[in-house]
Motif scaffolding. Sequence first.
Motif, PDB file in Angstrom:
ATOM      1  N   MET A  18       0.851  -1.178   0.000  1.00  0.00           N
ATOM      2  CA  MET A  18       0.000   0.000   0.000  1.00  0.00           C
ATOM      3  C   MET A  18       0.888   1.230   0.000  1.00  0.00           C
ATOM      4  N   SER A  19       0.471   2.235  -0.697  1.00  0.00           N
ATOM      5  CA  SER A  19       1.265   3.456  -0.691  1.00  0.00           C
ATOM      6  C   SER A  19       0.393   4.635  -0.275  1.00  0.00           C
ATOM      7  N   PHE A  20       1.061   5.660   0.176  1.00  0.00           N
ATOM      8  CA  PHE A  20       0.401   6.854   0.677  1.00  0.00           C
ATOM      9  C   PHE A  20       0.910   8.073  -0.062  1.00  0.00           C
ATOM     10  N   LYS A  21       0.099   9.114  -0.066  1.00  0.00           N
ATOM     11  CA  LYS A  21       0.550  10.398  -0.588  1.00  0.00           C
ATOM     12  C   LYS A  21       0.326  11.448   0.483  1.00  0.00           C
ATOM     13  N   GLU A  22       1.234  12.398   0.517  1.00  0.00           N
ATOM     14  CA  GLU A  22       1.119  13.492   1.473  1.00  0.00           C
ATOM     15  C   GLU A  22       0.153  14.529   0.925  1.00  0.00           C
ATOM     16  N   ILE A  23      -0.712  15.027   1.811  1.00  0.00           N
ATOM     17  CA  ILE A  23      -1.622  16.101   1.417  1.00  0.00           C
ATOM     18  C   ILE A  23      -1.480  17.269   2.394  1.00  0.00           C
ATOM     19  N   ASN A  24      -1.954  18.401   1.984  1.00  0.00           N
ATOM     20  CA  ASN A  24      -1.968  19.587   2.833  1.00  0.00           C
ATOM     21  C   ASN A  24      -3.061  19.410   3.876  1.00  0.00           C
ATOM     22  N   ILE A  25      -2.760  19.710   5.113  1.00  0.00           N
ATOM     23  CA  ILE A  25      -3.742  19.541   6.176  1.00  0.00           C
ATOM     24  C   ILE A  25      -4.989  20.388   5.933  1.00  0.00           C
ATOM     25  N   ALA A  26      -4.858  21.480   5.220  1.00  0.00           N
ATOM     26  CA  ALA A  26      -6.009  22.341   4.914  1.00  0.00           C
ATOM     27  C   ALA A  26      -7.010  21.647   3.991  1.00  0.00           C
ATOM     28  N   ASP A  27      -6.587  20.576   3.333  1.00  0.00           N
ATOM     29  CA  ASP A  27      -7.479  19.843   2.435  1.00  0.00           C
ATOM     30  C   ASP A  27      -8.307  18.772   3.146  1.00  0.00           C
ATOM     31  N   LEU A  28      -8.078  18.572   4.453  1.00  0.00           N
ATOM     32  CA  LEU A  28      -8.836  17.568   5.196  1.00  0.00           C
ATOM     33  C   LEU A  28     -10.254  18.057   5.463  1.00  0.00           C
ATOM     34  N   SER A  29     -11.188  17.124   5.392  1.00  0.00           N
ATOM     35  CA  SER A  29     -12.579  17.430   5.704  1.00  0.00           C
ATOM     36  C   SER A  29     -13.200  16.192   6.339  1.00  0.00           C
ATOM     37  N   PHE A  30     -13.365  16.223   7.663  1.00  0.00           N
ATOM     38  CA  PHE A  30     -13.998  15.116   8.370  1.00  0.00           C
ATOM     39  C   PHE A  30     -14.484  15.620   9.723  1.00  0.00           C
ATOM     40  N   ASN A  31     -15.323  14.819  10.347  1.00  0.00           N
ATOM     41  CA  ASN A  31     -15.844  15.142  11.660  1.00  0.00           C
ATOM     42  C   ASN A  31     -14.957  14.465  12.710  1.00  0.00           C
ATOM     43  N   PRO A  32     -14.179  15.224  13.485  1.00  0.00           N
ATOM     44  CA  PRO A  32     -13.283  14.592  14.457  1.00  0.00           C
ATOM     45  C   PRO A  32     -14.030  13.862  15.572  1.00  0.00           C
ATOM     46  N   PHE A  33     -15.274  14.275  15.843  1.00  0.00           N
ATOM     47  CA  PHE A  33     -16.032  13.608  16.906  1.00  0.00           C
ATOM     48  C   PHE A  33     -16.372  12.171  16.516  1.00  0.00           C
ATOM     49  N   SER A  34     -16.777  11.965  15.268  1.00  0.00           N
ATOM     50  CA  SER A  34     -17.061  10.598  14.831  1.00  0.00           C
ATOM     51  C   SER A  34     -15.768   9.856  14.499  1.00  0.00           C
ATOM     52  N   LYS A  35     -14.813  10.546  13.919  1.00  0.00           N
ATOM     53  CA  LYS A  35     -13.553   9.904  13.527  1.00  0.00           C
ATOM     54  C   LYS A  35     -12.831   9.340  14.757  1.00  0.00           C
ATOM     55  N   ILE A  36     -12.770  10.107  15.834  1.00  0.00           N
ATOM     56  CA  ILE A  36     -12.072   9.660  17.045  1.00  0.00           C
ATOM     57  C   ILE A  36     -13.006   8.863  17.958  1.00  0.00           C
ATOM     58  N   GLY A  37     -14.166   9.426  18.271  1.00  0.00           N
ATOM     59  CA  GLY A  37     -15.039   8.846  19.280  1.00  0.00           C
ATOM     60  C   GLY A  37     -15.769   7.588  18.869  1.00  0.00           C
ATOM     61  N   SER A  38     -16.146   7.481  17.591  1.00  0.00           N
ATOM     62  CA  SER A  38     -16.925   6.321  17.142  1.00  0.00           C
ATOM     63  C   SER A  38     -16.107   5.343  16.309  1.00  0.00           C
ATOM     64  N   GLN A  39     -15.292   5.887  15.397  1.00  0.00           N
ATOM     65  CA  GLN A  39     -14.515   5.018  14.509  1.00  0.00           C
ATOM     66  C   GLN A  39     -13.195   4.596  15.146  1.00  0.00           C
ATOM     67  N   TRP A  40     -12.723   5.351  16.131  1.00  0.00           N
ATOM     68  CA  TRP A  40     -11.494   5.094  16.861  1.00  0.00           C
ATOM     69  C   TRP A  40     -10.251   5.377  16.019  1.00  0.00           C
ATOM     70  N   MET A  41      -9.120   5.375  16.684  1.00  0.00           N
ATOM     71  CA  MET A  41      -7.837   5.622  16.030  1.00  0.00           C
ATOM     72  C   MET A  41      -6.785   4.755  16.696  1.00  0.00           C
ATOM     73  N   LEU A  42      -5.665   4.591  16.007  1.00  0.00           N
ATOM     74  CA  LEU A  42      -4.513   3.915  16.599  1.00  0.00           C
ATOM     75  C   LEU A  42      -3.444   4.954  16.885  1.00  0.00           C
ATOM     76  N   ILE A  43      -2.875   4.876  18.073  1.00  0.00           N
ATOM     77  CA  ILE A  43      -1.700   5.659  18.440  1.00  0.00           C
ATOM     78  C   ILE A  43      -0.539   4.673  18.390  1.00  0.00           C
ATOM     79  N   THR A  44       0.468   4.987  17.578  1.00  0.00           N
ATOM     80  CA  THR A  44       1.581   4.063  17.362  1.00  0.00           C
ATOM     81  C   THR A  44       2.892   4.814  17.518  1.00  0.00           C
ATOM     82  N   ALA A  45       3.830   4.228  18.242  1.00  0.00           N
ATOM     83  CA  ALA A  45       5.143   4.853  18.426  1.00  0.00           C
ATOM     84  C   ALA A  45       6.221   3.784  18.356  1.00  0.00           C
ATOM     85  N   GLY A  46       7.406   4.222  17.954  1.00  0.00           N
ATOM     86  CA  GLY A  46       8.544   3.336  17.819  1.00  0.00           C
ATOM     87  C   GLY A  46       8.998   3.288  16.375  1.00  0.00           C
TER      88      GLY A  46
END
Length: 168
Positions: A1-29
């Motif tokens: 899988m590959s990724f492309k970098e985008i400008n943060i100003a181009d993001l459009s999403f609801n952080p309440f559903s993205k974090i609170g309902s869909q969840w996220m992974l915090i990864t370090a190392g």
Amino acid sequence: MSFKEINIADLSFNPFSKIGSQWMLITAGDESGFNTMTASWGGMGVLWGKNVVTTYIRPQRYTKKFVDANDTFTVSFYGPEYKKALDICGSRSGRDCDKVKEAGLTPYFTDGTCAFEEAEMILVCRKLYEDTMPPENFIAKENDAKWYPNKDYHTMYISGIEKVLIRK
């Protein structure tokens, strides 16, 4: 899988559903060792003239060791087909098992840290501030008893978003 970098100003999403309902992974190392955890508490905004993400990690979480040992970490988001994988990453400890393998995730190393190829979006974050949430600072005192019966107060990390990667 590959990724492309985008400008943060181009993001459009609801952080309440993205974090609170869909969840996220915090990864370090990095390639020499990493860990991940599922989180459903957090926030996004602007602080000190920077786009930031705020994450919260309890002291007993194995991932905290990796976040504390590194300047950068990732916050990543997944489609609904990965809900079971995120459940595994939130209910098992990397101290005791290879939960990344159990969850069917593929490590993706970028910018000196780790995320996963299955992510729809990866935020590469650099720590700016951290503090353990002291109980004496709770204005809503009922939150202490409700959320911290074991007195295992979260460490709050405010981190600058250095890069946004989306799946191609």
